[in-house]
Design a protein around this motif. Structure first.
Motif, PDB file in Angstrom:
ATOM      1  N   GLN A  47      35.985  32.437  45.253  1.00 32.57           N
ATOM      2  CA  GLN A  47      36.792  33.375  46.042  1.00 32.57           C
ATOM      3  C   GLN A  47      37.393  34.452  45.147  1.00 32.57           C
ATOM      4  OE1 GLN A  47      39.702  31.041  48.139  1.00 32.57           O
ATOM      5  NE2 GLN A  47      38.179  30.045  49.430  1.00 32.57           N
ATOM      6  N   LEU A  48      37.875  34.064  43.967  1.00 35.67           N
ATOM      7  CA  LEU A  48      38.435  35.036  43.035  1.00 35.67           C
ATOM      8  C   LEU A  48      37.355  36.018  42.582  1.00 35.67           C
ATOM      9  CD1 LEU A  48      40.742  36.142  41.311  1.00 35.67           C
ATOM     10  CD2 LEU A  48      40.197  34.384  39.605  1.00 35.67           C
ATOM     11  N   ASP A  49      36.174  35.519  42.258  1.00 34.16           N
ATOM     12  CA  ASP A  49      35.071  36.403  41.868  1.00 34.16           C
ATOM     13  C   ASP A  49      34.807  37.453  42.950  1.00 34.16           C
ATOM     14  OD1 ASP A  49      34.552  35.161  39.417  1.00 34.16           O
ATOM     15  OD2 ASP A  49      33.035  33.825  40.265  1.00 34.16           O
ATOM     16  N   ARG A  50      34.726  36.998  44.187  1.00 32.22           N
ATOM     17  CA  ARG A  50      34.468  37.929  45.300  1.00 32.22           C
ATOM     18  C   ARG A  50      35.582  38.949  45.442  1.00 32.22           C
ATOM     19  NH1 ARG A  50      33.254  33.570  49.276  1.00 32.22           N
ATOM     20  NH2 ARG A  50      35.141  34.376  50.201  1.00 32.22           N
ATOM     21  N   SER A  51      36.820  38.503  45.290  1.00 27.47           N
ATOM     22  CA  SER A  51      37.942  39.430  45.464  1.00 27.47           C
ATOM     23  C   SER A  51      37.994  40.470  44.353  1.00 27.47           C
ATOM     24  CB  SER A  51      39.266  38.668  45.547  1.00 27.47           C
ATOM     25  OG  SER A  51      39.642  38.180  44.278  1.00 27.47           O
ATOM     26  N   LEU A  52      37.479  40.133  43.176  1.00 31.75           N
ATOM     27  CA  LEU A  52      37.509  41.059  42.041  1.00 31.75           C
ATOM     28  C   LEU A  52      36.338  42.037  42.030  1.00 31.75           C
ATOM     29  CD1 LEU A  52      38.620  38.637  39.185  1.00 31.75           C
ATOM     30  CD2 LEU A  52      39.966  40.499  40.188  1.00 31.75           C
ATOM     31  N   ASP A  53      35.350  41.836  42.893  1.00 31.83           N
ATOM     32  CA  ASP A  53      34.165  42.697  42.899  1.00 31.83           C
ATOM     33  C   ASP A  53      34.525  44.178  42.899  1.00 31.83           C
ATOM     34  OD1 ASP A  53      32.286  40.698  42.739  1.00 31.83           O
ATOM     35  OD2 ASP A  53      31.829  40.672  44.893  1.00 31.83           O
ATOM     36  N   SER A  54      35.452  44.576  43.742  1.00 31.73           N
ATOM     37  CA  SER A  54      35.785  45.997  43.872  1.00 31.73           C
ATOM     38  C   SER A  54      36.618  46.526  42.702  1.00 31.73           C
ATOM     39  CB  SER A  54      36.527  46.250  45.188  1.00 31.73           C
ATOM     40  OG  SER A  54      37.764  45.560  45.175  1.00 31.73           O
ATOM     41  N   SER A  55      37.193  45.641  41.896  1.00 33.82           N
ATOM     42  CA  SER A  55      38.049  46.075  40.788  1.00 33.82           C
ATOM     43  C   SER A  55      37.243  46.505  39.563  1.00 33.82           C
ATOM     44  CB  SER A  55      39.009  44.958  40.391  1.00 33.82           C
ATOM     45  OG  SER A  55      38.313  43.939  39.699  1.00 33.82           O
ATOM     46  N   GLY A  56      35.993  46.071  39.486  1.00 31.43           N
ATOM     47  CA  GLY A  56      35.161  46.423  38.347  1.00 31.43           C
ATOM     48  C   GLY A  56      35.331  45.525  37.140  1.00 31.43           C
ATOM     49  N   VAL A  57      36.109  44.445  37.271  1.00 35.96           N
ATOM     50  CA  VAL A  57      36.261  43.490  36.168  1.00 35.96           C
ATOM     51  C   VAL A  57      35.790  42.120  36.618  1.00 35.96           C
ATOM     52  CG1 VAL A  57      38.184  44.735  35.082  1.00 35.96           C
ATOM     53  CG2 VAL A  57      38.675  42.879  36.673  1.00 35.96           C
ATOM     54  N   PHE A  62      39.569  39.483  33.947  1.00 34.03           N
ATOM     55  CA  PHE A  62      40.843  39.426  34.667  1.00 34.03           C
ATOM     56  C   PHE A  62      41.780  38.402  34.027  1.00 34.03           C
ATOM     57  CE2 PHE A  62      43.462  37.892  38.308  1.00 34.03           C
ATOM     58  CZ  PHE A  62      44.164  39.070  38.542  1.00 34.03           C
ATOM     59  N   GLU A  63      41.232  37.277  33.582  1.00 34.79           N
ATOM     60  CA  GLU A  63      42.051  36.265  32.912  1.00 34.79           C
ATOM     61  C   GLU A  63      42.647  36.813  31.620  1.00 34.79           C
ATOM     62  OE1 GLU A  63      43.101  33.485  34.194  1.00 34.79           O
ATOM     63  OE2 GLU A  63      41.828  33.601  35.954  1.00 34.79           O
ATOM     64  N   VAL A  64      41.876  37.619  30.888  1.00 35.25           N
ATOM     65  CA  VAL A  64      42.400  38.261  29.679  1.00 35.25           C
ATOM     66  C   VAL A  64      43.532  39.211  30.062  1.00 35.25           C
ATOM     67  CG1 VAL A  64      41.869  39.880  27.797  1.00 35.25           C
ATOM     68  CG2 VAL A  64      40.283  38.007  28.329  1.00 35.25           C
ATOM     69  N   LEU A  65      43.309  40.019  31.090  1.00 40.43           N
ATOM     70  CA  LEU A  65      44.364  40.943  31.549  1.00 40.43           C
ATOM     71  C   LEU A  65      45.620  40.178  31.960  1.00 40.43           C
ATOM     72  CD1 LEU A  65      42.440  43.542  33.742  1.00 40.43           C
ATOM     73  CD2 LEU A  65      43.641  43.960  31.587  1.00 40.43           C
ATOM     74  N   CYS A  66      45.446  39.088  32.677  1.00 35.52           N
ATOM     75  CA  CYS A  66      46.593  38.285  33.124  1.00 35.52           C
ATOM     76  C   CYS A  66      47.349  37.699  31.937  1.00 35.52           C
ATOM     77  CB  CYS A  66      46.146  37.184  34.076  1.00 35.52           C
ATOM     78  SG  CYS A  66      45.670  37.790  35.705  1.00 35.52           S
ATOM     79  N   ALA A  67      46.617  37.208  30.944  1.00 36.34           N
ATOM     80  CA  ALA A  67      47.264  36.647  29.747  1.00 36.34           C
ATOM     81  C   ALA A  67      48.127  37.708  29.080  1.00 36.34           C
ATOM     82  CB  ALA A  67      46.221  36.115  28.771  1.00 36.34           C
ATOM     83  N   ARG A 125      47.878  46.875  33.912  1.00 38.39           N
ATOM     84  CA  ARG A 125      48.971  46.228  34.639  1.00 38.39           C
ATOM     85  C   ARG A 125      48.880  46.533  36.137  1.00 38.39           C
ATOM     86  NH1 ARG A 125      52.850  43.308  33.199  1.00 38.39           N
ATOM     87  NH2 ARG A 125      52.730  43.907  31.012  1.00 38.39           N
ATOM     88  N   ALA A 126      48.496  47.753  36.470  1.00 40.72           N
ATOM     89  CA  ALA A 126      48.349  48.112  37.887  1.00 40.72           C
ATOM     90  C   ALA A 126      47.265  47.260  38.551  1.00 40.72           C
ATOM     91  CB  ALA A 126      48.027  49.600  38.024  1.00 40.72           C
ATOM     92  N   LEU A 127      46.178  47.014  37.827  1.00 35.35           N
ATOM     93  CA  LEU A 127      45.119  46.164  38.368  1.00 35.35           C
ATOM     94  C   LEU A 127      45.641  44.744  38.593  1.00 35.35           C
ATOM     95  CD1 LEU A 127      41.422  46.180  37.375  1.00 35.35           C
ATOM     96  CD2 LEU A 127      42.597  44.029  37.737  1.00 35.35           C
ATOM     97  N   VAL A 128      46.370  44.209  37.620  1.00 34.49           N
ATOM     98  CA  VAL A 128      46.939  42.864  37.778  1.00 34.49           C
ATOM     99  C   VAL A 128      47.938  42.862  38.937  1.00 34.49           C
ATOM    100  CG1 VAL A 128      48.354  41.061  36.689  1.00 34.49           C
ATOM    101  CG2 VAL A 128      46.539  42.200  35.372  1.00 34.49           C
ATOM    102  N   ASP A 129      48.767  43.889  39.017  1.00 36.33           N
ATOM    103  CA  ASP A 129      49.750  43.986  40.109  1.00 36.33           C
ATOM    104  C   ASP A 129      49.060  43.986  41.471  1.00 36.33           C
ATOM    105  OD1 ASP A 129      51.794  44.147  38.236  1.00 36.33           O
ATOM    106  OD2 ASP A 129      52.119  46.310  38.504  1.00 36.33           O
ATOM    107  N   ARG A 130      47.894  44.580  41.534  1.00 35.52           N
ATOM    108  CA  ARG A 130      47.147  44.679  42.784  1.00 35.52           C
ATOM    109  C   ARG A 130      46.441  43.368  43.118  1.00 35.52           C
ATOM    110  NH1 ARG A 130      44.707  48.971  41.188  1.00 35.52           N
ATOM    111  NH2 ARG A 130      42.749  48.008  40.568  1.00 35.52           N
ATOM    112  N   GLU A 131      45.869  42.696  42.120  1.00 33.25           N
ATOM    113  CA  GLU A 131      45.011  41.531  42.363  1.00 33.25           C
ATOM    114  C   GLU A 131      45.724  40.182  42.306  1.00 33.25           C
ATOM    115  OE1 GLU A 131      41.953  41.682  43.421  1.00 33.25           O
ATOM    116  OE2 GLU A 131      41.703  43.844  43.151  1.00 33.25           O
ATOM    117  N   PHE A 132      46.737  40.048  41.450  1.00 33.61           N
ATOM    118  CA  PHE A 132      47.366  38.743  41.251  1.00 33.61           C
ATOM    119  C   PHE A 132      48.022  38.184  42.526  1.00 33.61           C
ATOM    120  CE2 PHE A 132      51.008  36.083  39.956  1.00 33.61           C
ATOM    121  CZ  PHE A 132      50.291  35.011  39.463  1.00 33.61           C
ATOM    122  N   PRO A 133      48.766  38.999  43.288  1.00 32.91           N
ATOM    123  CA  PRO A 133      49.361  38.430  44.513  1.00 32.91           C
ATOM    124  C   PRO A 133      48.320  37.861  45.479  1.00 32.91           C
ATOM    125  CG  PRO A 133      50.429  40.493  43.956  1.00 32.91           C
ATOM    126  CD  PRO A 133      49.223  40.372  43.049  1.00 32.91           C
TER     127      PRO A 133
END
Length: 171
Positions: A47-57, A62-67, A125-133
């Protein structure tokens, strides 16, 4: 309806029944728990993979960005590797791509210019702010039907299993 078709049964019940039939002398009861943990994890990551498709990462990127986003300071690549549980080569590869995308920047450590630190950029950070919630919301939906006490008990039990797993890695 026979006992194998009970509405309380799931895919793992079927798998365990098949293993029990194929290997009657092997206690396959750990599949009841570990099989479900694995299946739930696999489905949640899909599900996470599918949700990230549009983000380009990718999920790993994404895990690196979150860390980096959840830390109050830039991190060495080795620190990112430790918290993401990927190889140092993979961390470098992901960081390189994230730098090219403008989501991460490399900085020199003030006290030792040979040390390179990774820091999330405003765009990262904007990408994480958008995807993490959304990620947390999907996880919350997986836990629907459990009250606060059940969630606490489940978290405590899974923590014990996670410690066993961590200890097994050190052996």
């Amino acid at each position: 309806m026979d006992s194998t078709e009970s509405p309380d049964r799931d895919f793992i019940d079927k798998v365990r029944q098949e293993w029990t039939r194929s290997y009657p002398d092997v206690d396959s009861s750990p599949i009841e728990i570990m099989g479900r943990i694995t299946r739930i994890s696999s489905q949640a990551l899909h599900q996470l993979d599918r949700s990230l498709d549009s983000s380009g990462v990718s999920r790993a990127e994404f895990e690196v960005l979150c860390a980096l986003a959840r830390c109050d300071r830039p991190l060495r690549a080795s620190e990112v590797t430790a918290v993401t549980m990927v190889s140092s080569a993979a961390t470098t590869k992901h960081a390189d791509r994230l730098v090219k995308l403008g989501l991460v920047e490399r900085k020199r450590f003030e006290r030792d210019g040979r040390v390179v630190l990774l820091q999330v950029t405003d765009a990262g950070r904007a990408l994480v702010d958008r995807e993490f919630p959304g990620r947390v919301d999907r996880d919350r939906r997986l836990l629907e039907g459990l009250d606060a006490e059940e969630r606490e008990v489940l978290a405590r039990l899974l923590r014990r299993i996670a410690r066993n797993s961590d200890d097994a890695d050190r052996i």
